[in-house]
Design an enzyme around this catalytic site. Sequence first.
Site, PDB file in Angstrom:
ATOM      1  N   PRO A 218      30.893   3.974  11.921  1.00  0.00           N
ATOM      2  CA  PRO A 218      30.917   4.763  10.684  1.00  0.00           C
ATOM      3  C   PRO A 218      30.684   6.255  10.858  1.00  0.00           C
ATOM      4  CG  PRO A 218      28.800   3.671  10.904  1.00  0.00           C
ATOM      5  CD  PRO A 218      29.620   3.241  12.090  1.00  0.00           C
TER       6      PRO A 218
ATOM      7  N   GLY B 171      30.654  10.105  13.470  1.00  0.00           N
ATOM      8  CA  GLY B 171      31.545  10.987  14.197  1.00  0.00           C
ATOM      9  C   GLY B 171      31.460  10.850  15.706  1.00  0.00           C
ATOM     10  N   GLY B 172      30.270  11.027  16.269  1.00  0.00           N
ATOM     11  CA  GLY B 172      30.122  10.939  17.712  1.00  0.00           C
ATOM     12  C   GLY B 172      28.760  11.404  18.159  1.00  0.00           C
TER      13      GLY B 172
ATOM     14  N   GLU C  18      31.738  17.938  22.536  1.00  0.00           N
ATOM     15  CA  GLU C  18      30.798  17.035  23.202  1.00  0.00           C
ATOM     16  C   GLU C  18      30.618  17.406  24.674  1.00  0.00           C
ATOM     17  OE1 GLU C  18      29.165  15.440  21.239  1.00  0.00           O
ATOM     18  OE2 GLU C  18      30.460  15.220  19.493  1.00  0.00           O
TER      19      GLU C  18
ATOM     20  N   HIS D  18      28.132  20.156  25.242  1.00  0.00           N
ATOM     21  CA  HIS D  18      26.738  19.705  25.217  1.00  0.00           C
ATOM     22  C   HIS D  18      26.205  19.387  26.615  1.00  0.00           C
ATOM     23  CE1 HIS D  18      25.233  19.584  21.164  1.00  0.00           C
ATOM     24  NE2 HIS D  18      26.295  18.950  20.700  1.00  0.00           N
TER      25      HIS D  18
ATOM     26  N   GLU E 205      23.074  23.276  18.994  1.00  0.00           N
ATOM     27  CA  GLU E 205      24.364  23.185  18.302  1.00  0.00           C
ATOM     28  C   GLU E 205      25.069  24.522  18.121  1.00  0.00           C
ATOM     29  OE1 GLU E 205      25.903  20.597  18.059  1.00  0.00           O
ATOM     30  OE2 GLU E 205      24.425  18.992  18.121  1.00  0.00           O
TER      31      GLU E 205
ATOM     32  N   TYR F  20      24.672  24.312  13.228  1.00  0.00           N
ATOM     33  CA  TYR F  20      25.922  24.441  13.968  1.00  0.00           C
ATOM     34  C   TYR F  20      26.559  25.816  13.722  1.00  0.00           C
ATOM     35  CZ  TYR F  20      25.860  19.328  14.606  1.00  0.00           C
ATOM     36  OH  TYR F  20      25.531  18.047  14.943  1.00  0.00           O
TER      37      TYR F  20
END
Length: 608
Positions: free
Chosen positions: A262, A264-265, A292, A295, A314, A380
């Site tokens: 459900p 995003g990641g 990603e 990160h 972020e 972010y």
Amino acid sequence: MTPRRDPNTLSNYDVWRTKHTTANFKVDFADKCLRGCVVLELESQEAGSEEIILDSSHLAVSSIKLNSTPSKWQIGDRDGANGSPVHVSVPSGTAKGEIVKLEIELATTDKCTALQWLTPAQTSNKKAPFMFSQCQAIHARSLFPCQDTPDVKSTYNFNISSPHVVVASGVAAGTEAVEDGKLYKFEQKVPIPSYLFALASGDIVEASIGRCSAVATGPNELQASKWELEKDMDKFLNAAEELVFPYKWGEYNVLVLPPSFPYGGMENPIYTFATPTIISGDRQNVDVIAHELSHSWSGNLVTSCSWEHFWLNEGWTMYLERRIISAVHGSDAHFHFSAIRGWSALEEAVAEYGKDSEFTKLCISHKGIDPDDAFSTVPYEKGFHFVYYLDRLVGRENFDKFIPFYFTKWTNKSLDSFEFRDTFLEFFGTPEYANLKDKISDIDWEGRFYTPGLPPKPEFDTSLADVCYELVEKWKQTDFTPSASDISSWTGNQVLVFLDAVQDFKEPLTVEQSQSLGVAYGLVESKNAELKTAYYQIALRTKDISAYQGVADLLGEVGRMKFVRPLFRALNRVDRELALKTLEKNRDFYHPICRQMVEKDLGATKAA
């Protein structure tokens, strides 16, 4: 001794610090829990400490041994989202620098907030159950007692037994046959905070997508996932390494989760956990991998010391992502186009919270709050804008020299905003940058950290956005005839900007216009859930009956709440019977959280 500066941990990590963690777990799909023993190796930060305090949340702890000897321990009263402290006695105290071992026998419970269990019906081939973890922000404490703070980093060994394939946030180190399955071993030699502890188990297969990368997913999705990601994976990695320094983790893999996932990641080391909606058949959603991957330096290697300074993770990651995208696409216009979309999202978040809200500050006080409640676009995008401001202030050539300096200085460490400030001033305080002295002395650090609302808006290169809005204006003319060539040179994000603007028309399109838009631009046949959702929102607003079944079909293929909830709400407004029928048909496919939210949206909690 390191000060205790994270308000969202009950652990006494100023007195003891975890140096290594060994997780020995059995995945029990029948009881939906992990069982086993976790061994923590902790170093004393001062002489004479007689108690270790760990974080926990809804755990069934059966025993704790200190240096192989049964110890005296107790679990304290629950303190809201921070969970319950585990007090372990160290009777004789220790010398400073001494290492002790805690062996903790435990099982997770049905109140565990870090694990999600999917039935076979919730996977694409319906053959095996699936389990995955999500520990950010403070959910690792519901897996095992630990110092659940980003201010503490530990190396890890994972020994996970399961009847199905396992992946974890470590490099694979072999398997062994055991009763009821296999024992999967992983090593994480780079110290990581507890929120990056990750496990998944299910019907998982892998394929190579780059020089040190693989994609892992269900058998039905493997070839499509490989095709989607292999073209750009090494390009992203090369651009990131050139911008910062060589990749430190050995492997960079992507686990594409089942379609009912459900969310995003999540940037778990070694294995990014990714939404299946990035596999869209057009390579238009792969830029999420650039985020990603970034990160791997920002957040995973250099980490904010608490969730109050989350922007350091972020904001830097958004900046690196946009630099990587512009390098891969060969144009700064892509950097600016992404930043323009981000600015719009930041404006919406600030409007939603209110411009004077604490949650719109760069540094947010977390005393007495659940970090999950403070998560938003703000760290972010407002974080990005602070990094980008510093970039513009000193000049790109100078800032590019600062980037590797910063990440080298803080590798394997955690820091707060003021330590970042001091690092910036240290670098640019050398004689080489004397010409920047006046500019740098004008930086209002306190204001940037603590002023709520929007930051100053920079000037953007709007070239990639302008063409979107030019086409939007054409669609306001009722006699406009669309052609595939209108958008043939566009990226998926440009199409999305266009569709979002059309969706916001004061007067909706006619049914005929909506249908011609879908056909001419290939949206009806698209496999891109992002674009298809945006198109269906337009079609539903025009009450195009011919699109209703397509909406229902998409709702049976995608479980990501970002798409599912808005589509159900829109379908419900025009055909409630079909909305309820679609929910019932896909009840077992949706994740429980998604299902409950849709039921709430539709006012259909009794329609089960």
